[in-house]
Scaffold this active site. Sequence first.
Site, short mmCIF file in Angstrom:
data_model
loop_
_atom_site.label_atom_id
_atom_site.label_comp_id
_atom_site.label_asym_id
_atom_site.label_seq_id
_atom_site.Cartn_x
_atom_site.Cartn_y
_atom_site.Cartn_z
CG ASP A 88 -12.60 -15.81 -13.55
OD1 ASP A 88 -12.78 -16.98 -13.16
OD2 ASP A 88 -12.54 -14.84 -12.77
CB SER A 118 -0.96 -0.03 1.18
OG SER A 118 -1.96 0.96 1.03
CG HIS A 142 -5.32 -2.66 0.65
ND1 HIS A 142 -4.69 -2.27 -0.51
CD2 HIS A 142 -4.80 -1.88 1.63
CE1 HIS A 142 -3.84 -1.29 -0.25
NE2 HIS A 142 -3.88 -1.06 1.05
CG ASP A 180 -6.38 -3.78 -3.02
OD1 ASP A 180 -7.18 -3.01 -2.44
OD2 ASP A 180 -5.15 -3.67 -2.91
CG ASP A 182 -12.62 -20.22 -7.26
OD1 ASP A 182 -12.44 -21.09 -6.40
OD2 ASP A 182 -11.81 -19.97 -8.18
#
Length: 512
Positions: A226, A154, A410, A371, A232
Amino acid sequence: MEDMFKDAQIMGGTITNIQIVSTGDFTLPDGRIITDLPAFCRVVVNLKPTPQSDIHVEVWLPHEIWNGRFLGTGNGGGAGFINYTPLAFGLRRGYATANTDLGTSPNANTLIGQPERWADFGHRATHEMTVAAKQIIRLFYERPASYSYFIGCSTGGQQALMEAQRYPSDYNGIIAGAPANNRTHLHTGFLWNFKAMNQLPGRTTLTKEQIDLVTNTAVRQNQGKDGGAPGDNFLTDPRKCNFDPDTIPNCYGEDNNYGITSEQLSALKQVYAGPTNPRTGERIYTPLPYGSENCAGGLELQQDPEKLPQSLLYMFKWVFGADFDYSKFDFDRDLDTLNEILAPILNANNPDLNEMKEFGGKILMYTGLSDPLVPYQDALHYYERVVQAQGSLAQTQEFFRFFLVPGMGHCGGGPGLNDIGLGVFRSVVQDSEHDVFTALVEWVEHGKAPDTIIATAFKDSFAPNGISFQRPIYPYPKLPEYVSGDPNLPSSYQGVEYERGGVLKPAERYLI
């Protein structure tokens, strides 16, 4: 021990405290206790590279288990404190370790009218910490560190890339997690989302349950399409997500307690569009990623009229004053003013990393695909610009590799993979296959570039709870694709090269 540092001349600074910690426990200034530490010497330094500066640094020096290396570590948010978690991380692994408050204590919101301290936050404090820590290491051990590394996520990721760009000889190896390097435009994105969700207070904001509904709708429509496993509850590649917000259940029917209103939908569409210049239509920054809305730092925070301005809009106060009215921010002229003052000292957008490459340095960058706070798209676009500057992906991967982590929020957490070896607690063997930091050391010191890392999803993102599942991750543009077998095992996946790019790109004027 004090005699060792009695005559120490720290460039631009002063040693303010020396403490010997031999019990295995350390009590922090706020009263919290860190346990299970090796014996170490704690050195506290105050640095003033300019008269206005006030940079606090701590260097932790292990007594008996020093491995001969130095580890610089990053901070988070607007900093304003010493981050003790990475200090303990490095110490336990035998590294002489340093951290800085980036010169923003007691709080980044208080730095109005102090441009030198803005520069400290942007780049100077990290470099000054590094120089001072190396001096202290040489004094304490009577020899320099053999290798120097940096880890940050970050704001720490921004520190990492700023080091690579401005001070390329400071570190032999760097880990840049979820880098907030496009700083002024990232925070402009926060303000864009905040204004969109608060344009009709009480009517456009979403409840936690509604935010969960949004994320679940987006993920459910794209499960297994994907490359991820069929069950998932996160997206492996959000770029492949063909999510239409109009498919979110609405409140028009009989059950008006379920769904979102037309006003909330309109606000959400503005968030998904991302910030643009209202006069020219130029893109300023990337939008919130699909599937990240209900993760920590997502819409719940970014629409909060108390928490968001206090935690993430400090730089607007620096430029426009303590009484700045966020509702009147002009994303054209006001943004130009913000960039003119802050972009040169805060943004680490330069794709020219040749100096670090020639120095022999190595960079590993990673970011979570769930995130919401520092969207993966910006790191991906930065990496692509480095590839362009280097001339090819192969030349870039000689010294700089980028890992996309499916389902990570994050810097960790999130609905999917949440650890790549940097957690405080470890129940996975620390080797170059499971641990990104060990992989970096192997690359720097033995020339073994990482091609695969086994990432882990701990139950509730907490290692002592045990492993939920594991999955391999690969250098971009590869992602893990489910083949067959137990979806919880890494052997059920293979690395597949996905499309390069595929993200919305800011205009050139917003890449300064």
